[in-house]
Design a protein around this motif. Structure first.
Motif, PDB file in Angstrom:
ATOM      1  N   MET A 296      -0.874   1.723  -2.659  1.00  0.00           N
ATOM      2  CA  MET A 296      -1.165   1.434  -1.337  1.00  0.00           C
ATOM      3  C   MET A 296      -0.043   0.246  -1.518  1.00  0.00           C
ATOM      4  O   MET A 296      -0.064  -0.387  -2.552  1.00  0.00           O
ATOM      5  CB  MET A 296      -2.224   1.053  -0.593  1.00  0.00           C
ATOM      6  N   VAL A 297       1.051  -0.146  -1.008  1.00  0.00           N
ATOM      7  CA  VAL A 297       1.479  -1.743  -1.204  1.00  0.00           C
ATOM      8  C   VAL A 297       0.963  -2.401  -0.395  1.00  0.00           C
ATOM      9  O   VAL A 297       0.720  -2.775   0.612  1.00  0.00           O
ATOM     10  CB  VAL A 297       2.279  -1.402  -0.063  1.00  0.00           C
ATOM     11  N   THR A 298      -0.569  -2.752  -0.808  1.00  0.00           N
ATOM     12  CA  THR A 298      -1.194  -4.035  -0.925  1.00  0.00           C
ATOM     13  C   THR A 298      -1.535  -5.382  -1.814  1.00  0.00           C
ATOM     14  O   THR A 298      -0.919  -5.038  -3.093  1.00  0.00           O
ATOM     15  CB  THR A 298      -2.598  -3.867  -0.754  1.00  0.00           C
TER      16      THR A 298
ATOM     17  N   TRP B 130      -4.040   5.454  -1.465  1.00  0.00           N
ATOM     18  CA  TRP B 130      -4.037   6.616   0.033  1.00  0.00           C
ATOM     19  C   TRP B 130      -4.438   7.422  -0.921  1.00  0.00           C
ATOM     20  O   TRP B 130      -3.278   7.912  -1.711  1.00  0.00           O
ATOM     21  CB  TRP B 130      -2.849   5.636   0.596  1.00  0.00           C
ATOM     22  N   ASP B 131      -5.546   8.276  -0.518  1.00  0.00           N
ATOM     23  CA  ASP B 131      -6.137   9.176  -0.715  1.00  0.00           C
ATOM     24  C   ASP B 131      -6.052  10.055   0.681  1.00  0.00           C
ATOM     25  O   ASP B 131      -6.653  10.112   1.405  1.00  0.00           O
ATOM     26  CB  ASP B 131      -7.064   9.183  -1.213  1.00  0.00           C
ATOM     27  N   VAL B 132      -5.552  11.806   1.032  1.00  0.00           N
ATOM     28  CA  VAL B 132      -5.498  12.389   1.805  1.00  0.00           C
ATOM     29  C   VAL B 132      -6.327  13.064   2.117  1.00  0.00           C
ATOM     30  O   VAL B 132      -6.582  13.300   2.958  1.00  0.00           O
ATOM     31  CB  VAL B 132      -4.490  13.778   1.614  1.00  0.00           C
ATOM     32  N   GLU B 133      -7.712  13.375   1.040  1.00  0.00           N
ATOM     33  CA  GLU B 133      -8.725  13.630   1.186  1.00  0.00           C
ATOM     34  C   GLU B 133      -9.799  12.240   2.589  1.00  0.00           C
ATOM     35  O   GLU B 133     -10.683  12.964   2.632  1.00  0.00           O
ATOM     36  CB  GLU B 133      -9.787  13.404   0.001  1.00  0.00           C
TER      37      GLU B 133
ATOM     38  N   GLU C 216       7.972  -3.772  -5.591  1.00  0.00           N
ATOM     39  CA  GLU C 216       8.008  -4.674  -5.540  1.00  0.00           C
ATOM     40  C   GLU C 216       9.504  -4.455  -4.169  1.00  0.00           C
ATOM     41  O   GLU C 216       9.199  -5.123  -3.309  1.00  0.00           O
ATOM     42  CB  GLU C 216       8.113  -5.757  -6.164  1.00  0.00           C
ATOM     43  N   PRO C 217       9.763  -3.654  -4.716  1.00  0.00           N
ATOM     44  CA  PRO C 217      11.337  -3.087  -3.580  1.00  0.00           C
ATOM     45  C   PRO C 217      10.734  -3.055  -2.551  1.00  0.00           C
ATOM     46  O   PRO C 217      11.213  -3.537  -1.114  1.00  0.00           O
ATOM     47  CB  PRO C 217      11.892  -1.982  -4.247  1.00  0.00           C
ATOM     48  N   VAL C 218       9.763  -1.932  -2.236  1.00  0.00           N
ATOM     49  CA  VAL C 218       8.776  -1.953  -1.047  1.00  0.00           C
ATOM     50  C   VAL C 218       8.350  -2.961  -0.335  1.00  0.00           C
ATOM     51  O   VAL C 218       9.290  -3.137   1.351  1.00  0.00           O
ATOM     52  CB  VAL C 218       7.561  -0.794  -1.102  1.00  0.00           C
ATOM     53  N   LEU C 219       7.843  -4.055  -1.119  1.00  0.00           N
ATOM     54  CA  LEU C 219       7.376  -5.223   0.089  1.00  0.00           C
ATOM     55  C   LEU C 219       8.561  -5.681   0.249  1.00  0.00           C
ATOM     56  O   LEU C 219       7.970  -6.398   1.701  1.00  0.00           O
ATOM     57  CB  LEU C 219       6.419  -5.822  -1.241  1.00  0.00           C
ATOM     58  N   ASN C 220       9.228  -5.813  -0.710  1.00  0.00           N
ATOM     59  CA  ASN C 220      10.632  -7.446   0.183  1.00  0.00           C
ATOM     60  C   ASN C 220      10.957  -6.223   1.218  1.00  0.00           C
ATOM     61  O   ASN C 220      11.710  -7.128   2.045  1.00  0.00           O
ATOM     62  CB  ASN C 220      11.740  -6.943  -1.142  1.00  0.00           C
ATOM     63  N   ALA C 221      11.912  -5.168   0.847  1.00  0.00           N
ATOM     64  CA  ALA C 221      11.985  -3.926   2.519  1.00  0.00           C
ATOM     65  C   ALA C 221      11.349  -3.949   3.793  1.00  0.00           C
ATOM     66  O   ALA C 221      11.846  -4.206   5.079  1.00  0.00           O
ATOM     67  CB  ALA C 221      12.521  -2.677   2.324  1.00  0.00           C
TER      68      ALA C 221
ATOM     69  N   LYS D 215       0.852   0.812   7.087  1.00  0.00           N
ATOM     70  CA  LYS D 215       0.113   1.199   6.232  1.00  0.00           C
ATOM     71  C   LYS D 215       1.282   1.954   5.267  1.00  0.00           C
ATOM     72  O   LYS D 215       2.226   2.632   5.568  1.00  0.00           O
ATOM     73  CB  LYS D 215      -0.959   2.577   5.903  1.00  0.00           C
ATOM     74  N   ALA D 216       1.575   1.038   4.012  1.00  0.00           N
ATOM     75  CA  ALA D 216       2.539   2.305   3.108  1.00  0.00           C
ATOM     76  C   ALA D 216       2.007   2.456   1.732  1.00  0.00           C
ATOM     77  O   ALA D 216       1.141   1.630   0.941  1.00  0.00           O
ATOM     78  CB  ALA D 216       3.951   1.023   2.898  1.00  0.00           C
ATOM     79  N   VAL D 217       2.695   3.658   1.625  1.00  0.00           N
ATOM     80  CA  VAL D 217       2.539   4.234  -0.060  1.00  0.00           C
ATOM     81  C   VAL D 217       3.582   3.750  -0.945  1.00  0.00           C
ATOM     82  O   VAL D 217       4.996   4.006  -0.227  1.00  0.00           O
ATOM     83  CB  VAL D 217       1.647   5.472  -0.184  1.00  0.00           C
ATOM     84  N   TYR D 218       3.705   3.710  -2.226  1.00  0.00           N
ATOM     85  CA  TYR D 218       5.017   3.971  -2.626  1.00  0.00           C
ATOM     86  C   TYR D 218       4.669   4.916  -4.025  1.00  0.00           C
ATOM     87  O   TYR D 218       3.343   5.266  -4.313  1.00  0.00           O
ATOM     88  CB  TYR D 218       5.379   2.361  -3.765  1.00  0.00           C
TER      89      TYR D 218
END
Length: 161
Positions: A34-36, A42-45, A94-99, A108-111
């Motif tokens: 996760m982006v934290t 983050w788990d689908v289960e 890092e690029p995800v967090l910047n965007a 909520k976001a994952v990479y």
């Protein structure tokens, strides 16, 4: 012999012209970083029995950046009813967090979700998939939609009835 060959070719040509029925993709499993600020997964289960909306994006994608505010709004609207996550194909946080920061994405976001995207047949970004409570695909949107929030909300509302 020539007639048989022509007949076989004609049958193959006609069969190739008919589209295959799409398979129903199922969200079976997956664990993604996760982006934290603190390390988390983050788990689908963890979302069995709950509808899931995944929006596949890339930090470099201009259309994905335009999609981020709609995803944030959907997350706020359906916070307790539907698990909504932005799944970035970027391999690093890092690029995800910047965007996310540059485009007002607060949800909520994952990479590093490339493998999941490939398994679900994602071939362009942004790519949005709505799964029912059994995690079976019920709706797919490919590409950027200016009316994404309204269109996806309508489908989620139907699903929750």
């Amino acid at each position: 012999m020539k007639k048989i060959l022509i007949l076989v070719c004609a049958v193959l040509f006609v069969a190739a012209c008919f589209p295959r029925l799409p398979e129903v993709a199922t969200l079976n499993s997956g664990r993604f970083p996760m982006v934290t600020e603190q390390e988390a997964v983050w788990d689908v289960e963890n979302y069995k029995g709950k509808p899931v909306l995944i929006v596949f994006m890339g930090s470099w994608c201009p259309w994905c950046k335009k999609t981020m505010p709609a995803v944030t709004a959907l997350q706020q609207k359906y916070a307790d009813k539907v698990e909504i996550v932005g799944a970035f194909l970027d391999e690093n946080m890092e690029p995800v967090l910047n965007a996310m920061q540059a485009n007002g994405f607060t949800g909520k976001a994952v990479y590093d979700a490339g493998e999941l995207a490939e398994g679900l047949g994602v071939n362009g970004l942004p790519h949005t998939i709505l799964f029912n409570k059994k995690h079976q695909t019920i709706k797919v949107w490919e590409g950027y939609r200016q009316d994404m929030e309204e269109v996806v909300s309508a489908e989620i509302d139907k699903l929750l009835k």
